[in-house]
Scaffold this motif. Structure first.
Motif, PDB file in Angstrom:
ATOM      1  N   THR A 305       0.835  -1.214   0.000  1.00 11.41           N
ATOM      2  CA  THR A 305       0.000   0.000   0.000  1.00 11.41           C
ATOM      3  C   THR A 305       0.865   1.257   0.000  1.00 11.41           C
ATOM      4  O   THR A 305       0.521   2.261  -0.626  1.00 11.41           O
ATOM      5  CB  THR A 305      -0.944   0.013   1.214  1.00 11.41           C
ATOM      6  OG1 THR A 305      -0.175  -0.068   2.419  1.00 11.41           O
ATOM      7  CG2 THR A 305      -1.914  -1.154   1.158  1.00 11.41           C
ATOM      8  N   GLU A 347      -5.830  -2.895   2.099  1.00 10.80           N
ATOM      9  CA  GLU A 347      -5.984  -4.241   1.548  1.00 10.80           C
ATOM     10  C   GLU A 347      -7.238  -4.923   2.062  1.00 10.80           C
ATOM     11  O   GLU A 347      -7.620  -5.986   1.560  1.00 10.80           O
ATOM     12  CB  GLU A 347      -4.762  -5.097   1.913  1.00 10.80           C
ATOM     13  CG  GLU A 347      -3.490  -4.649   1.226  1.00 10.80           C
ATOM     14  CD  GLU A 347      -2.342  -5.599   1.489  1.00 10.80           C
ATOM     15  OE1 GLU A 347      -2.450  -6.761   1.060  1.00 10.80           O
ATOM     16  OE2 GLU A 347      -1.356  -5.189   2.114  1.00 10.80           O
ATOM     17  N   SER A 381      -6.308  -5.134  -4.029  1.00 12.46           N
ATOM     18  CA  SER A 381      -6.494  -6.578  -3.982  1.00 12.46           C
ATOM     19  C   SER A 381      -5.201  -7.269  -4.421  1.00 12.46           C
ATOM     20  O   SER A 381      -4.716  -7.040  -5.529  1.00 12.46           O
ATOM     21  CB  SER A 381      -7.655  -6.998  -4.884  1.00 12.46           C
ATOM     22  OG  SER A 381      -7.779  -8.406  -4.898  1.00 12.46           O
TER      23      SER A 381
END
Length: 455
Positions: A305, A347, A381
């Protein structure tokens, strides 16, 4: 005259001060309409203005027009831009200036309750609402009379300088207001002007050209204009019924009836007036452009991320957006107030709890009161074949909470991006994510909230 005196107690919105565009500016877009952001530089400028303007200053906003030229059923000053009436943007222009004490808004009798509601809803605590007259000059005079002793109503504190402005000119910088105020105190009257963009001609009664004026010798008179209160009030006391009925130029009244020759200042191109329906769309576009100049990315603590946040920051910079990145929002309340655009990368859907906490901070600070706040929730994802059930649950959650958020002027959008192991596909997804995010931030379309888009 009916005078509705009502002060709504709440801390006022304070915004950022940027440099005013000068004569060489080629764009009609103001640097920062409404001063949306808050910086230390703003505090310095405000203190400077407060120290220079050590005398009482007030504003009179005539807002009684019916807006016939817009072709709309609603007077243009009450037309909504981003769920907020145009006149509220104009009021905020003066409300954020610390050395302006009172804003007298003059409206038609049938609009008194509406204007009081607007002042209360958007916390315009300096606003006093006054019933206007049948013409612009009559309305201005009634606004000035609010500072005089009258039977049955207490007078307002009389200002030394009064600024007269149009309710449908929402973009004025404090620097210009300061220059006009100081010039008015020294000279008695002051006004902003702009170069003529077309040659002025005179026509005969038969419709033929009579003569034209040399454009270089003339200027277009704009608003705002500043006056010593006693001078402009005296001028209105002496002016004729013809002036009240057909006159438009306050500076001319000060010259004719008070012998005061106004100091003329060069105004920036942002002083344009909302006159036609297309001008409302232009004003909203200007506000959206300014709101989309900055954003904050909440990246999360995971490496993937954080990597996506870095890439997104770089790509959004290409859209002329300044972006800060933080791993979380906890303890960042003051930093969150610097922008109205947020991209949260996660996530899992569990991070939506953090989104709720962020919204709670905004609600407590009234951060979305004047301008809508955008939150783009990005689900990263890690599986190239995401579970349909999981996606359906996320969509349902986003739809539910976005409905609640929208009631408080907070727009929540969702985007799903798949972390592909194929470099070309991943690069394409990141670029598409950047484009969608920039478009959502720019357009601020409530119809797209609650959806889970695919990047």
């Amino acid at each position: 005259m009916t005078l509705a005196l009502r002060r709504i107690n709440h801390r006022r919105h304070v915004g950022r001060k940027e440099e005013m565009q000068g004569e060489k500016t080629t764009s009609d877009r103001p640097n920062d309409p409404g001063h949306l952001l808050h910086t230390g530089a703003r505090h310095s400028d405000e203190k400077m203005g407060q120290s220079v303007v050590d005398f009482p200053v007030a504003v009179v906003l005539p807002a009684g027009g019916c807006g016939e030229r817009t072709g709309l059923g609603t007077p243009k000053q009450f037309c909504s831009l981003l769920r907020r009436p145009l006149i509220s943007y104009t009021i905020d222009t003066f409300h954020r200036v610390s050395w302006i004490e009172t804003i007298v808004v003059v409206v038609a009798k049938e609009s008194l309750d509406l204007m009081l509601h607007i002042a209360q809803k958007f916390h315009h605590t300096k606003v006093i609402v006054v019933e206007g007259g049948s013409t612009r000059h009559r309305s201005i005079f009634k606004g000035l009379q609010a500072f005089c002793a009258r039977a049955g109503a207490p007078p307002l504190p009389r200002p030394e300088v009064v600024i007269i402005h149009d309710a449908v000119r929402p973009f004025v910088e404090e620097e210009l207001l300061l220059q006009l105020t100081l010039a008015a105190r020294e000279q008695g009257a002051s006004g902003a002007t702009r170069p003529l963009v077309s040659t002025v001609i005179a026509a005969t009664s038969e419709g033929y050209l009579d003569h034209s004026l040399e454009r270089a010798k003339y200027r277009a008179s704009e608003m705002p204009q500043g006056f010593l209160y006693d001078i402009i009030y005296q001028a209105y006391q002496r002016c004729s019924e013809f002036d009240f009925e057909f006159g438009t130029e306050c500076l001319h009244l000060a010259l004719r009836y008070s012998g005061t020759n106004a100091r003329l200042l060069n105004g920036p191109p942002t002083l344009w007036k909302v006159t036609y329906k297309r001008d409302l769309a232009a004003a909203e576009s200007i506000i959206k452009d300014t709101l989309s100049m900055s954003a904050c990315i909440i990246s999360g603590a995971l490496g993937e991320t954080a990597e996506l946040a870095s890439r997104l920051q770089e790509n959004l910079a290409a859209h002329s957006m300044t972006v800060d990145v933080f791993p979380c929002v906890k303890g960042k309340n003051e930093l969150l107030m610097k922008t109205r655009n947020f991209i949260q990368i996660s996530e899992t859907a569990a991070s939506l709890c953090e989104t709720r906490e962020m919204v709670k901070i905004f609600e407590e600070a009234s951060h979305a009161l004047l301008y809508p706040v955008v939150i783009v929730w990005v689900h990263l994802s890690m599986s190239e074949e995401p579970c349909p059930t999981e996606k359906g649950a996320e969509l349902t959650t986003i739809m539910d909470i976005s409905t609640t958020f929208r009631k408080t002027n907070i727009l929540l959008y969702g985007i799903q991006v798949i972390h592909s192991k194929v470099p070309e596909l991943w690069e394409r997804s990141v670029e598409r994510l950047s484009q969608i995010t920039a478009a959502l931030v720019r357009d601020r379309n409530p119809a797209l909230t609650g959806q889970l888009l695919q990047a």
